[in-house]
Every structure is written in structure tokens, then in C-alpha cells.
Write an enzyme that holds these catalytic residues in place. Sequence first.
Site, PDB file in Angstrom:
ATOM      1  N   VAL A 183      -9.719   1.465  12.705  1.00  0.00           N
ATOM      2  CA  VAL A 183      -9.967   1.582  14.013  1.00  0.00           C
ATOM      3  C   VAL A 183     -11.359   2.150  14.429  1.00  0.00           C
ATOM      4  CG1 VAL A 183      -8.856   3.990  14.469  1.00  0.00           C
ATOM      5  CG2 VAL A 183      -8.948   2.056  16.307  1.00  0.00           C
ATOM      6  N   PHE A 233     -14.155  -0.013  16.778  1.00  0.00           N
ATOM      7  CA  PHE A 233     -14.471   0.038  18.063  1.00  0.00           C
ATOM      8  C   PHE A 233     -15.953   0.555  18.091  1.00  0.00           C
ATOM      9  CE2 PHE A 233      -9.927   2.030  19.656  1.00  0.00           C
ATOM     10  CZ  PHE A 233      -9.282   0.590  19.453  1.00  0.00           C
ATOM     11  N   GLY A 269      -1.745   0.829  23.103  1.00  0.00           N
ATOM     12  CA  GLY A 269      -2.777   2.014  22.786  1.00  0.00           C
ATOM     13  C   GLY A 269      -2.233   3.500  22.805  1.00  0.00           C
ATOM     14  N   ASN A 313      -6.156   9.706   8.232  1.00  0.00           N
ATOM     15  CA  ASN A 313      -7.188   8.828   8.465  1.00  0.00           C
ATOM     16  C   ASN A 313      -8.444   9.612   8.832  1.00  0.00           C
ATOM     17  OD1 ASN A 313      -4.551   7.826   9.877  1.00  0.00           O
ATOM     18  ND2 ASN A 313      -5.934   6.306  10.751  1.00  0.00           N
ATOM     19  N   ASP A 358       3.238  -0.919  12.137  1.00  0.00           N
ATOM     20  CA  ASP A 358       2.150  -0.006  12.706  1.00  0.00           C
ATOM     21  C   ASP A 358       2.591   1.201  12.888  1.00  0.00           C
ATOM     22  OD1 ASP A 358      -0.297   1.303  13.968  1.00  0.00           O
ATOM     23  OD2 ASP A 358      -0.984  -0.836  13.991  1.00  0.00           O
ATOM     24  N   THR A 369      -0.301   7.217  18.289  1.00  0.00           N
ATOM     25  CA  THR A 369      -1.080   8.378  17.961  1.00  0.00           C
ATOM     26  C   THR A 369      -1.937   8.168  16.498  1.00  0.00           C
ATOM     27  OG1 THR A 369       0.379   9.739  17.441  1.00  0.00           O
ATOM     28  CG2 THR A 369       0.009   9.731  19.641  1.00  0.00           C
ATOM     29  N   TYR A 403       1.027  -1.208  -0.134  1.00  0.00           N
ATOM     30  CA  TYR A 403       0.089  -0.015   0.001  1.00  0.00           C
ATOM     31  C   TYR A 403       0.896   1.259   0.168  1.00  0.00           C
ATOM     32  CZ  TYR A 403      -3.745   3.234   1.565  1.00  0.00           C
ATOM     33  OH  TYR A 403      -4.612   4.208   1.625  1.00  0.00           O
ATOM     34  N   GLU A 440       4.002   1.901  -0.784  1.00  0.00           N
ATOM     35  CA  GLU A 440       5.251   1.905  -1.775  1.00  0.00           C
ATOM     36  C   GLU A 440       4.216   2.044  -2.999  1.00  0.00           C
ATOM     37  OE1 GLU A 440       8.170   2.582  -2.021  1.00  0.00           O
ATOM     38  OE2 GLU A 440       8.398   2.065   0.189  1.00  0.00           O
ATOM     39  N   GLY A 441       2.862   1.409  -3.056  1.00  0.00           N
ATOM     40  CA  GLY A 441       2.107   1.619  -4.153  1.00  0.00           C
ATOM     41  C   GLY A 441       1.787   3.106  -4.269  1.00  0.00           C
TER      42      GLY A 441
HETATM   43  P1  NAD Z   1     -12.625   1.976   0.465  1.00  0.00           P
HETATM   44  O1  NAD Z   1     -11.924   0.471   0.578  1.00  0.00           O
HETATM   45  O2  NAD Z   1     -14.217   2.094   1.025  1.00  0.00           O
HETATM   46  O3  NAD Z   1     -12.901   2.471  -1.400  1.00  0.00           O
HETATM   47  C1  NAD Z   1     -12.094   1.892  -2.211  1.00  0.00           C
HETATM   48  C2  NAD Z   1     -12.989   1.562  -3.435  1.00  0.00           C
HETATM   49  O4  NAD Z   1     -12.011   1.282  -4.613  1.00  0.00           O
HETATM   50  C3  NAD Z   1     -13.940   0.364  -3.270  1.00  0.00           C
HETATM   51  O5  NAD Z   1     -15.024   0.637  -3.692  1.00  0.00           O
HETATM   52  C4  NAD Z   1     -13.178  -0.715  -4.127  1.00  0.00           C
HETATM   53  O6  NAD Z   1     -14.478  -1.716  -4.426  1.00  0.00           O
HETATM   54  C5  NAD Z   1     -12.464  -0.053  -5.152  1.00  0.00           C
HETATM   55  N1  NAD Z   1     -11.406  -0.788  -5.793  1.00  0.00           N
HETATM   56  C6  NAD Z   1     -10.409  -1.344  -4.887  1.00  0.00           C
HETATM   57  N2  NAD Z   1      -9.460  -1.789  -5.862  1.00  0.00           N
HETATM   58  C7  NAD Z   1     -10.140  -1.732  -7.167  1.00  0.00           C
HETATM   59  C8  NAD Z   1      -9.715  -1.856  -8.491  1.00  0.00           C
HETATM   60  N3  NAD Z   1      -8.543  -2.542  -8.972  1.00  0.00           N
HETATM   61  N4  NAD Z   1     -10.398  -1.528  -9.577  1.00  0.00           N
HETATM   62  C9  NAD Z   1     -11.557  -1.041  -9.387  1.00  0.00           C
HETATM   63  N5  NAD Z   1     -11.999  -0.437  -7.977  1.00  0.00           N
HETATM   64  C10 NAD Z   1     -11.483  -1.121  -6.878  1.00  0.00           C
HETATM   65  O7  NAD Z   1     -11.565   2.883   0.637  1.00  0.00           O
HETATM   66  P2  NAD Z   1     -11.604   4.489   1.126  1.00  0.00           P
HETATM   67  O8  NAD Z   1     -11.555   4.706   2.469  1.00  0.00           O
HETATM   68  O9  NAD Z   1     -13.010   5.159   0.486  1.00  0.00           O
HETATM   69  O10 NAD Z   1     -10.533   4.987   0.374  1.00  0.00           O
HETATM   70  C11 NAD Z   1     -10.555   5.618  -0.799  1.00  0.00           C
HETATM   71  C12 NAD Z   1      -9.218   5.993  -1.359  1.00  0.00           C
HETATM   72  O11 NAD Z   1      -8.536   7.062  -0.542  1.00  0.00           O
HETATM   73  C13 NAD Z   1      -8.202   4.870  -1.554  1.00  0.00           C
HETATM   74  O12 NAD Z   1      -7.315   5.287  -2.760  1.00  0.00           O
HETATM   75  C14 NAD Z   1      -7.404   5.207  -0.208  1.00  0.00           C
HETATM   76  O13 NAD Z   1      -5.812   4.744  -0.422  1.00  0.00           O
HETATM   77  C15 NAD Z   1      -7.445   6.561   0.080  1.00  0.00           C
HETATM   78  N6  NAD Z   1      -7.177   6.798   1.348  1.00  0.00           N
HETATM   79  C16 NAD Z   1      -8.164   6.736   2.391  1.00  0.00           C
HETATM   80  C17 NAD Z   1      -7.979   6.979   3.442  1.00  0.00           C
HETATM   81  C18 NAD Z   1      -8.944   6.816   4.785  1.00  0.00           C
HETATM   82  O14 NAD Z   1      -8.889   6.971   5.692  1.00  0.00           O
HETATM   83  N7  NAD Z   1     -10.449   6.531   4.189  1.00  0.00           N
HETATM   84  C19 NAD Z   1      -6.867   7.484   3.927  1.00  0.00           C
HETATM   85  C20 NAD Z   1      -5.779   7.566   3.068  1.00  0.00           C
HETATM   86  C21 NAD Z   1      -5.924   7.499   1.805  1.00  0.00           C
HETATM   87  N1  UDP Z   2      -6.174  -0.415  15.791  1.00  0.00           N
HETATM   88  C1  UDP Z   2      -6.649  -1.042  16.982  1.00  0.00           C
HETATM   89  N2  UDP Z   2      -7.652  -1.929  17.159  1.00  0.00           N
HETATM   90  C2  UDP Z   2      -8.358  -2.109  16.097  1.00  0.00           C
HETATM   91  C3  UDP Z   2      -7.952  -1.366  14.624  1.00  0.00           C
HETATM   92  C4  UDP Z   2      -6.751  -0.733  14.838  1.00  0.00           C
HETATM   93  O1  UDP Z   2      -5.999  -0.688  17.943  1.00  0.00           O
HETATM   94  O2  UDP Z   2      -9.446  -2.863  16.240  1.00  0.00           O
HETATM   95  C5  UDP Z   2      -5.021   0.552  15.861  1.00  0.00           C
HETATM   96  C6  UDP Z   2      -3.996   0.295  14.623  1.00  0.00           C
HETATM   97  O3  UDP Z   2      -2.974  -0.976  15.160  1.00  0.00           O
HETATM   98  C7  UDP Z   2      -3.468   1.445  14.604  1.00  0.00           C
HETATM   99  C8  UDP Z   2      -4.297   2.361  14.587  1.00  0.00           C
HETATM  100  O4  UDP Z   2      -5.498   1.757  15.488  1.00  0.00           O
HETATM  101  O5  UDP Z   2      -2.514   1.803  15.324  1.00  0.00           O
HETATM  102  C9  UDP Z   2      -5.243   2.802  13.417  1.00  0.00           C
HETATM  103  O6  UDP Z   2      -5.404   1.869  12.689  1.00  0.00           O
HETATM  104  P1  UDP Z   2      -6.171   1.821  11.257  1.00  0.00           P
HETATM  105  O7  UDP Z   2      -6.374   0.501  10.756  1.00  0.00           O
HETATM  106  O8  UDP Z   2      -7.551   2.584  11.419  1.00  0.00           O
HETATM  107  O9  UDP Z   2      -5.314   2.729  10.586  1.00  0.00           O
HETATM  108  P2  UDP Z   2      -3.710   3.027  10.090  1.00  0.00           P
HETATM  109  O10 UDP Z   2      -3.737   4.448  10.497  1.00  0.00           O
HETATM  110  O11 UDP Z   2      -2.986   2.096  10.694  1.00  0.00           O
HETATM  111  O12 UDP Z   2      -3.749   2.807   8.555  1.00  0.00           O
END
Ligand code: NAD
Ligand code: UDP
Length: 320
Positions: A195, A199, A215, A182, A279, A218, A153, A155-156
Amino acid sequence: MNLKFNKKNKTRNLVTGGAGFLGSHLIDKLMKLNEKVICLDNFFTGDKSNISQWINHPNFEVIRHDVTEPIQLEVDKIWHLACPASPIHYQLNPIKTSKTSFLGTYNMLGLARRVKADFLLASTSEVYGDPEINPQSESYKGSVNTTGIRSCYDEGKRIAETLCSDYKRMHNLNIRIMRIFNTYGPRMRADDGRVISNFIVQALEGNKISINGDGLQTRSFCYVDDLIEGMFKLMYTNLDTPVNIGNPENYTILELAKKIRNLINPSLEFKFDPMPQDDPLQRQPNIEKAKKELNWEPKINLDEGIKLTIDWFKSNNLQK
Ligand code: NAD
Ligand code: UDP
């Protein structure tokens, strides 16, 4: 902007990952602005119920498609969100996650280049890895493991940012790179694994709240409406360098657990599980750039946002 086929001059938006958590909220905003929207999704983590409100609307189309394959469409703006975001989901098939970020972004950039569309990448705070400095500003280069279980994720997304920057330099594409921190809110899946939803679901079901490690790590949590506002503002600027979007209010995971427990059932117990590999111990956005360049900052604090999310889980989602 390419308006060749756009008879009514409505902006044609492609939202990849549009059936997911963030994508579906973005689609709501675009549809309410009376724009055209194509939702493209392979439904790996997305759900049709997130977009069902727009099915049959004349401005809306859904395409089941995997972004690792090319596609030809005529659009003006590409909001590239397709990628599983929860660690448990992106680690299920990590090779596919790398392909989604690399090939998916490559294909969508190729499409943007052909039709001269503006392109926004949903990147992530994970490009900073397990950061040595806190908070993180955009100039921080990160501390990322190339071989760990989060690398597919992290590096992607880093190569996706690189591709965007090279399409800008080589082909003068209009790119935006949004480093999302987040984010939480309605429409997170009950089994999402992140998380806040974990929760809330554990507490509503009367189970112990599962804290990883001690825990004391942050995080900072942004409510989805604020995030979508930031995404929208970013698309409509000319900023082609990365921008952090998140809420800088910072909490330990233990503080978060106590907050959610107190709102749902103060008698619930905690259980402490091992800390997953790589993590991050700390994460907090520096959002000075977004404030200055986008005139954006979050408005909804954690207490308010958590209450809205609990209400939504109570009324909607536990069986999903
Ligand atoms: P999500 O998993 O709810 O949504 C991702 C969507 O992409 C899903 O509908 C899934 O079916 C679709 N998808 C996955 N792989 C696919 C593929 N190969 N082809 C077509 N569709 C595909 O996640 P999200 O929380 O809505 O995140 C959306 C974007 O925002 C992601 O790129 C994620 O990396 C980025 N992002 C989200 C957060 C967050 O906290 N929600 C934080 C950082 C970055
Ligand atoms: N975490 C936790 N309990 C859970 C899920 C996540 O303590 O049931 C912790 C996780 O290890 C991380 C933080 O909560 O330290 C945020 O995790 P999340 O998967 O939401 O996002 P991240 O920021 O790690 O991508």
C-alpha cells in the site's frame, strides 16, 4: 558457533532473499559492521541494484539460487528472508510460494543444522490471519483461512514457524522467529503492490489513489531502519519463541491515503476498488515482548518515514 573455516574470525552471514527490500537493508548493516555476507537470491522480486554497492567487496558474495533446492555452504548465521512478501507477487504462483516457505525453510534449517549456524526466520503478522483481536500479541493463535488466496503465504509462514520450532526441539538448533508487521521504506519496488509504495507512486505520477474497500481497514507501518534494528537485536538474543516486530502506530488505509496525498498533491482524487478476499480488517502489533526482551522499539514515526520514502522514490525508483 562453527568457526572451522573462518580464518579471520569474521562472522559469516547467509542472507536468503538478500536482493529484496528488507534483505538488502540487512546486508548494508552487516557489511558496515565488517562481517562476511553471502547473499542468496533467485531474483524473483529482488533486484541487483539493491546490492550493487557491495559487488567486488572482499567480504561479499552473491549466489543465484532458489531456496526450494538444497545448498551446501559454511556459515555462522542464517537470516532466512527468501519469500515474496507482497500479496500481488506471492499470489502470482501460489504453489511456488508454499514451496518457498515450506521447502525453502526446510532446506535452510537443514543447512543450519549441518554447520551449527544460528537461524532467524522472517515470519509475518499474516500468521494471525484476519485477527479477531486487536492489537495482536504473540500468544494469539490467529484466525487463518487454509483455502483462500492468501493461504499460500499465511499457511506457508505458519509451517515455517513449526519447522523452526521442531528443529529447536529435535536438534537443539538456535532459532529465532520474527513476526514482521507491515514495513516500508526506500528500495520498495515501484510495482511492489503494497500500500505505501502504491500510494506514493500513484501520487507522484498524478494518478488517482486506489483504496481497497471503504479504506476503514487498519494497519501499522514500521520504517525499514527500525525493523532491521529489531531483526539484528533478535538474532543476538537467546529468544527461541516468536517475537512481534512492528510499529504500533495504527491508521486506517483512508488516513494513510490522505497523509500521502497531502504531502505530494492535495488535489488528487481517490478511487475505491473492491476489497480483496481475506484482506484483514485490522492489524496492529503488541510489541511489549520486543520492548522487554530486546530493549527495542521503533523510533521513526509514519510522517517522518513517509517523507524519507517519498524522497527516495523521487530520486531513484519510478522507472524500476
Ligand atoms: P521482497 O519481495 O522484497 O524480498 C524477498 C526476496 O526473496 C527477493 O529478493 C526475492 O527475489 C527472494 N526470493 C523469493 N523467493 C525465493 C526463492 N524461492 N529462492 C530464493 N530467493 C527467493 O520482500 P521483503 O519485503 O524484503 O520481505 C522479506 C521477508 O520478510 C519475506 O520473508 C517476507 O515474508 C517477510 N516479511 C516482510 C514484510 C514487509 O512488510 N516487508 C512483512 C512481513 C514479513
Ligand atoms: N491497499 C489499498 N490500495 C492499494 C494496495 C493495498 O487500499 O493500492 C490495502 C490492502 O487492501 C490492505 C492494506 O492496504 O487492506 C495493506 O495492504 P498491503 O498489500 O500493503 O499489505 P497487507 O497488510 O494486506 O499484507
